[in-house]
Design an enzyme around this catalytic site. Structure first.
Site, PDB file in Angstrom:
ATOM      1  N   TYR A  96     -34.271 -27.253 -41.813  1.00 18.35           N
ATOM      2  CA  TYR A  96     -33.694 -26.745 -43.057  1.00 18.35           C
ATOM      3  C   TYR A  96     -33.295 -27.859 -44.010  1.00 18.35           C
ATOM      4  CZ  TYR A  96     -33.344 -22.179 -40.796  1.00 18.35           C
ATOM      5  OH  TYR A  96     -33.646 -21.006 -40.178  1.00 18.35           O
ATOM      6  N   GLU A 127     -38.807 -22.347 -37.845  1.00 16.09           N
ATOM      7  CA  GLU A 127     -37.845 -21.830 -38.813  1.00 16.09           C
ATOM      8  C   GLU A 127     -37.782 -22.757 -40.015  1.00 16.09           C
ATOM      9  OE1 GLU A 127     -33.785 -20.976 -37.680  1.00 16.09           O
ATOM     10  OE2 GLU A 127     -34.416 -19.985 -35.836  1.00 16.09           O
ATOM     11  N   TRP A 184     -37.656 -18.266 -41.949  1.00 14.43           N
ATOM     12  CA  TRP A 184     -36.407 -17.611 -41.598  1.00 14.43           C
ATOM     13  C   TRP A 184     -35.807 -17.094 -42.891  1.00 14.43           C
ATOM     14  CZ3 TRP A 184     -34.763 -16.090 -37.026  1.00 14.43           C
ATOM     15  CH2 TRP A 184     -33.477 -15.519 -36.979  1.00 14.43           C
ATOM     16  N   GLU A 197     -26.169 -13.788 -39.339  1.00 11.57           N
ATOM     17  CA  GLU A 197     -26.381 -15.199 -39.050  1.00 11.57           C
ATOM     18  C   GLU A 197     -25.416 -15.702 -37.984  1.00 11.57           C
ATOM     19  OE1 GLU A 197     -28.327 -17.853 -39.638  1.00 11.57           O
ATOM     20  OE2 GLU A 197     -29.738 -16.355 -40.352  1.00 11.57           O
ATOM     21  N   TRP A 198     -25.949 -16.543 -37.077  1.00 10.41           N
ATOM     22  CA  TRP A 198     -25.155 -16.934 -35.912  1.00 10.41           C
ATOM     23  C   TRP A 198     -23.881 -17.706 -36.270  1.00 10.41           C
ATOM     24  CZ3 TRP A 198     -25.235 -22.057 -33.475  1.00 10.41           C
ATOM     25  CH2 TRP A 198     -25.933 -22.994 -34.225  1.00 10.41           C
ATOM     26  N   PHE A 233     -30.631 -14.684 -45.673  1.00 12.83           N
ATOM     27  CA  PHE A 233     -31.822 -15.529 -45.536  1.00 12.83           C
ATOM     28  C   PHE A 233     -33.119 -14.741 -45.753  1.00 12.83           C
ATOM     29  CE2 PHE A 233     -29.199 -18.742 -43.399  1.00 12.83           C
ATOM     30  CZ  PHE A 233     -29.855 -19.916 -43.709  1.00 12.83           C
TER      31      PHE A 233
END
Ligand code: NAG
Ligand code: NAG
Length: 251
Positions: free
Chosen positions: A79, A148, A195, A202-203, A211
């Site tokens: 990311y 991702e 993603w 989201e975790w 997202f």
């Protein structure tokens, strides 16, 4: 095919000196090579060995024999990029929301990239080329998948902003361009996964960030494609979209 997925930021030296360059290499090692070196080269990274010495366990001949089957692919979740600096000769100071004092998000007051809704996640498109080339060089061009890559919006933005997600389209377009650079330089990249298909829990940040390429109304579970969904669909069909002239119906 059996592989492993590694979360990989790209770390850049904060200052243009050999100490910060060394730290950037070390941090890459502690993040990614920690897992991949043993699997592919049969031992912990030399950069870790140098920092930790005998605290780091060694692999027995038997363990190494088990590791010889290696991997069919390496998955990369990428990311953002971040700056790092050496803290040996002048103390580092933690920024407000980063635990590690050697990690910085700004250089001379300028953020490393455009901020997103996720704290410490910036849009730094060239970082994906760097992590892919790093992985290619260090692991004999083992086939790679970007498992991702994506862009977070604030959940509380207006419906118009959420659906006309031009910033996500720009981010994807640029990250894909730099991924393409890495492939032109020989990286064996076999696939790319966004993603995420839909807004999700989201975790780290739950429902406060979005997202998805598709908006989800969490009360009705209705899904609405965002601009990015149509852009990506056309991108996959080989059509470059002039998104400036496009509007998603927000009603
Ligand atoms: C970094 O430092 C080297 C010399 O140590 C110099 O040649 C180079 O131009 C510098 N790069 C930047 C971006 O300042
Ligand atoms: C939106 O949420 C973020 C945290 O997720 C918060 O920092 C920001 O102030 C909120 N903005 C508005 C307009 O409520």
């Amino acid at each position: 095919m059996i592989g492993i997925v590694i979360f990989m930021c790209w770390f850049e030296p904060l200052r243009n000196n050999s100490l910060d360059f060394l730290v950037a290499q070390q941090v890459m090692s502690f993040q990614a090579a920690w897992f991949l070196d043993p699997i592919i080269h049969g031992d912990y990274p030399p950069e870790m060995r140098q920092a930790l010495g005998s605290k780091l366990p060694t692999f027995s001949i038997k363990d190494r024999r088990k590791l010889q089957y290696k991997l069919d692919f390496i998955g990369i979740n990428h990311y953002t990029s971040l700056y790092v600096r050496d803290c040996t000769f002048s103390p580092c100071k933690s920024s407000d929301n980063i635990d590690e004092s050697f990690i910085y998000t700004e250089r001379n007051g300028i953020p490393i990239g455009k901020p997103t809704a996720m704290p410490n996640y910036y849009v730094v498109p060239h970082g994906i080329e760097e992590v892919v080339l790093y992985t290619m060089r260090r692991y004999n061009n083992t086939p790679m998948f970007i498992t991702e890559n994506g862009y977070a919006q604030h959940s509380n933005s207006s419906m118009t902003e959420l659906l006309n997600d031009i910033d996500r389209v720009d981010s994807m377009r640029q990250y894909l361009a730099y991924l393409n650079n890495a492939m032109r330089k020989g990286a064996d990249v076999r696939g790319y996964f966004v993603w995420s298909l839909i807004d999700n829990f989201e975790w780290l940040y739950g429902y406060t960030v979005r997202f998805g390429l598709h908006y989800v109304d969490y009360n009705t579970l209705k899904r609405v494609p965002k601009l990015s969904a149509s852009w990506y669909k056309q991108f996959l069909h080989g059509v470059e979209v002039q998104h400036e002239h496009e509007q998603v119906d927000t009603h």
